[in-house]
Design an enzyme around this catalytic site. Structure first.
Site, PDB file in Angstrom:
ATOM      1  N   HIS A 106       0.852  -1.195   0.000  1.00 62.05           N
ATOM      2  CA  HIS A 106       0.000   0.000   0.000  1.00 62.05           C
ATOM      3  C   HIS A 106       0.884   1.240   0.000  1.00 62.05           C
ATOM      4  CE1 HIS A 106      -3.033   2.969   1.296  1.00 62.05           C
ATOM      5  NE2 HIS A 106      -3.886   2.123   0.735  1.00 62.05           N
ATOM      6  N   ASP A 142      -7.792  -1.935   4.013  1.00 66.87           N
ATOM      7  CA  ASP A 142      -6.389  -1.624   4.324  1.00 66.87           C
ATOM      8  C   ASP A 142      -6.170  -1.518   5.831  1.00 66.87           C
ATOM      9  OD1 ASP A 142      -6.190  -1.414   1.571  1.00 66.87           O
ATOM     10  OD2 ASP A 142      -6.448   0.761   1.596  1.00 66.87           O
ATOM     11  N   CYS A 709      45.829  38.921 -22.216  1.00 69.04           N
ATOM     12  CA  CYS A 709      46.183  38.701 -20.817  1.00 69.04           C
ATOM     13  C   CYS A 709      47.583  38.124 -20.648  1.00 69.04           C
ATOM     14  CB  CYS A 709      45.158  37.799 -20.147  1.00 69.04           C
ATOM     15  SG  CYS A 709      44.821  36.278 -21.035  1.00 69.04           S
TER      16      CYS A 709
END
Length: 904
Positions: A106, A142, A709
């Protein structure tokens, strides 16, 4: 044990397979009758194994068990009934028959949510914990004794599907097997269910799933996600009223602004708002939620953001190859829908009997047919007829699916014998949008000082929106779900598109940054394409390792590492190589699986925005790439401070880099990599190839107008060749053509922007004032634009400003050193706080190796210069920063290592 399996679906099939692997004898399988000529997966699997399969349409009549059904069951001699997923009512004569009774799965933490819609109600109630129970079946609803329970966290945006797929399905299968193992060992508990906390809610059906608008936003969100995908939460809206069903709801609305077309909803606290992100809804607490998909009354699913856009764009005309693919896909539909005589364009997948399991099968079959094309289950729901599905599929194959479609307000300009189409707005969440407050600024052409166009100027609020989009794309979007190989495929496609647009990109780079067109084509754009192709190849090769550790005797251990993306990354790029610096960082960032917010330099935003457009066309999911032109002090600062940004990659000045590093530490200790200032020494020994040294020495300084750079910031020339070297350099400088960067014979274009030109003027004036000899250049060229003369200084002493500080322009600084004094020149070369690059020219291999060993720089060039490659790591030492771009090392900047230890 002898087991009877009673159930259905993939879940039942997996439990059945695992029980057989455990050594149990499955004596019979009871499942549902075939539907539309299709057998249930559980029955199909059992039939392949030769296990008896029974397909009873019912087990009882008028409340009594059917004798023939009971007889067939009893003949099997089962010792235990296992009901992994059962939708039929099983009589107690069957439940109680086996020696060990019956166990059933379940999907809730019983006694909470007893009933058939347990997962739905877990979400509707906003439970923080979910899970499953395996219990002993009884004649109640259940209510039997508990055998085993396992729980998990319910996430804020979980739906029935995500909760089931993430936990209830995989862990439920393991739980059923564990429960049977406990029974076989005689250790299975029987714990009576407490009545405290017991609930029962009815089955969720379409008629009961209507949204109650008199609730807070969180409750409405829970109702929508609790009914997603079945039966679907709905409401009536618009004028005239029509029934709309909402899917894919979220409370994650950070950065969203409710601006768009109003959607009237009777009973709602406020009208909904259709935005580019989806449909914004409001609770009675005035808080927002976002719905991303809407199902119309005719069953068609659309993106909520497209609700007011009417019919889809005109149908695509398929190529011959695409027609062949379409027929192959038609055959796949025919196999999945055997009850359909002929699949036509109007055939509806679901109305023809397809179920959710068939969606998965279709997605997988298309993946096989279309070379790994990544579809989602959602795509099938969005295009339910065959004709619509083929159109969606072809758009994805072309990289032109809806996620890549957006309205772009181009600036058009005829330049370089072509018409440029340049986006000029911010790029956030897959759309080009105006900045908050519609703020803009002018970007300038350095060749003549003219205005190219007005560009949206990002505000702090725009950063928050972009970061929210990137975070959502990382945590919830398709980017994190696709395989690494598919991620690489998208990056390869992006590289291909960049190559197709390379002339346009190079022209924009010349226009916006003053880059010489031929150099932009080869380096600015060419290396960008190479970078994306290189890192695309890395995507599926990012691997962890297994590590031997001390064993926990008598048990054993297995330790492994995983390399994971860090999350949202902020990338702040400079103006000298606008596209290439973006690519160096972004390619590695995306290859690692991150999402990104890019802040291009304010003075050179246009190639970054064109890149954003190409990322859309490549099929990069929305939100993965975001681009924010704007002020560094505002936008870069907010990215550094933002708590949801996990990495900053920065290229720029040392001063700003230090400030970023401090902000990253204070904000959230985010990762940071810095490529900062340089004053790269180039040592030229008398035993060099002088012709090559002159050629490379020129390149080391004047390449890309000196806006480089790794430019050689200071040349040390051995005394015996100094004068000849200077003579040849000046001779070559005077041959250089300074002019329009779009002219094919131009050697040297304009400096990037006016402020930089002024800085170069001051730099040279300082050199003259301190006593260095200005051999040539040093002045602005008297013409429109920001042109500066290539410049050479000699007699530069170590204490001078120009000997210590970077010009970042076309200024060659030459100093002598005494013949043969290697260690002395090394000491002078290293007497700087910078350590980005360096170079040495000599024919003596021993000297070359010794000098390269002693130079304190991240890169050493020997008898060459500027030779970078996408596979070679690039980064500095000391105050030139830390971290690497390019090569495998760059990936580590955008990854985190997780250690996982198992005990067994």
């Amino acid at each position: 044990m002898k087991i009877a399996v009673i159930g259905q679906s993939l879940f039942g099939q997996e439990v059945y397979c695992h029980l057989r692997k455990e050594g149990h004898e499955v004596v019979g399988v009871f499942t549902v009758p075939d539907k539309d000529g299709k057998a249930d997966p559980l029955g199909l699997e059992a039939e392949k194994d030769g296990v008896p399969v029974f397909k009873f349409s019912r087990w009882r009549a008028k409340g009594q068990a059917l004798p023939e059904v009971v007889a067939k069951y009893q003949a099997l001699g089962a010792e235990l009934n296992v009901l992994p997923f059962c939708s039929q009512f099983i009589p107690m004569e069957i439940i109680n028959a086996p020696r060990h009774g019956s166990i059933i799965y379940h999907p809730s933490l019983l006694p909470r949510h007893r009933g058939a819609s347990a997962i739905n109600w877990t979400l509707i109630h906003g439970d923080k914990k979910g899970g499953f129970s395996i219990f002993w079946a009884d004649d109640g609803l259940d209510t039997g004794d508990l055998l085993l329970q396992k729980e998990c966290e319910v996430l804020p945006d979980d739906t029935v599907s995500t909760l089931y797929n993430r936990f209830l399905f995989p862990e439920g299968i393991k739980g059923m097997v564990q429960a049977v193992r406990l029974i076989a060992e005689g250790k299975a508990p029987r714990l009576p269910q407490p009545e405290e906390g017991a609930t029962y809610e009815g089955i969720q059906k379409k008629e009961t799933a209507k949204i109650d608008w008199d609730q807070p936003a969180e409750a409405i969100h829970n109702w929508i996600r609790g009914n997603d995908k079945v039966p679907g939460a709905w409401t009536e809206a618009c004028e005239p009223l029509q029934k709309l069903t909402f899917f894919n709801s979220t409370l994650n609305t950070s950065g969203l602004v409710p601006e768009g077309d109003a959607l009237p909803i009777p009973g709602a606290h406020r009208p909904g708002v259709v935005t580019k992100a989806g449909l914004i809804l409001f609770g009675n607490d005035d808080k927002m939620l976002l719905v991303k998909n809407i199902q119309l009354e005719d069953g068609k699913m659309i993106l909520a953001s497209n609700f007011f856009k009417g019919a889809a764009s005109s149908a695509l005309e398929l190529t011959e190859a695409e027609l062949v693919t379409a027929e192959a896909v038609r055959s796949a539909w025919q196999r999945i829908l055997p009850n359909v005589l002929e699949v036509e364009d109007s055939t509806d997948f679901f109305k023809s009997g397809a179920a959710s399991v068939d969606v998965v099968r279709l997605v997988e079959e298309v993946k096989e047919l279309c070379d790994g094309l990544e579809l989602e289950n959602e795509d099938v729901y969005m295009a339910t007829t065959f004709g619509d599905f083929i159109q969606l599929l072809v758009r994805k194959l072309r990289g032109d699916d809806e996620e890549g479609e957006c309205s772009i307000d181009y600036v058009e300009m005829a330049v370089n014998k072509r018409t440029l189409h340049m986006p000029h707005q911010l790029f956030i969440g897959g759309a080009f949008v105006d900045a908050d407050g519609a703020k803009t600024y002018e970007t300038i052409n350095p060749t003549d000082g003219s205005i190219i166009c007005r560009v949206s100027l990002a505000q702090v609020t725009d950063v928050d929106k972009a970061v929210a989009a990137a975070k959502d794309a990382f945590e919830n979007g398709r980017w994190g779900k696709i395989s690494a190989r598919d991620r690489g495929r998208l990056l390869y496609r992006l590289a291909d598109l960049m190559e197709q647009h390379q002339e346009e990109l190079a022209t924009i780079e010349a226009l916006d940054a003053g880059a010489v067109y031929t150099l932009a084509l080869k380096t600015h754009v060419g290396m960008s394409i190479q970078t994306f192709r290189y890192f695309a190849g890395w995507c599926d090769k990012i691997q962890g390792s297994t590590i031997p550790i001390n064993q926990a005797r008598p048990n054993r251990n297995l330790t492994l590492t995983r390399k994971e993306p860090v999350g949202v990354c902020g990338i702040i790029i400079p103006w000298n190589y606008p596209l290439m610096m973006l690519s160096w960082k972004t390619a590695a960032c995306l290859a690692a699986g991150n999402t990104v917010v890019i802040k291009p330099a304010q003075v050179t935003p246009l190639t970054a925005l064109k890149f954003a457009e190409l990322s859309l066309k490549a099929g990069i999911p929305k939100g993965v790439v975001n681009v924010l032109p704007g002020s560094g002090s505002l936008i870069g600062q907010r990215l550094s401070d933002h708590p949801d940004v996990r990495k900053i990659g920065f290229t720029g000045s040392t001063e700003v880099g230090k400030h970023i590093m401090k902000s990253c530490a204070i904000s959230n200790v985010k990762k940071v990599s810095l490529e900062l200032g340089g004053k790269s020494p180039l040592i030229i020994f008398a035993d060099c190839d002088l012709n090559k040294a002159v050629q490379m020495g020129m390149s080391s300084v004047f390449f890309n107008k000196g806006e480089n750079c790794i430019a050689a910031g200071r040349l040390f020339v051995e005394d015996s060749i100094h004068d000849e070297f200077v003579r040849r350099v000046v001779q070559e400088v005077r041959k250089m053509k300074v002019g329009n960067p779009l002219d094919r014979d131009t050697d040297h274009g304009p400096q990037n922007h006016h402020a930089h030109l002024m800085k170069l003027m001051e730099y040279c004036q300082c050199g003259v004032k301190e006593g260095a000899t200005l051999v040539c250049g040093g002045n602005q060229i008297p013409r429109p634009g920001f042109f500066f003369e290539p410049t050479v200084f000699t007699d530069v002493e170590d204490h001078m400003f120009i000997a210590k500080e970077e010009s970042f322009g076309p200024v060659m600084i030459i100093s002598r050193f005494a013949d043969g004094d290697v260690d002395a020149v090394l000491s002078r070369a290293n007497a700087t706080e910078f350590g980005l690059a360096s170079g040495v020219f000599t024919r003596d291999i021993n000297k070359a190796l010794y000098v390269s060993d002693k130079l304190q720089a991240g890169t050493v060039f020997v008898n060459t210069y500027n030779k970078t490659d996408v596979a070679a790591p690039f980064g500095g030492f000391k105050q030139s920063g830390f971290g690497k771009d390019l090569g495998e090392a760059a990936l580590n900047e955008y990854l985190r290592v997780k250690t996982v230890t198992f005990e067994y």
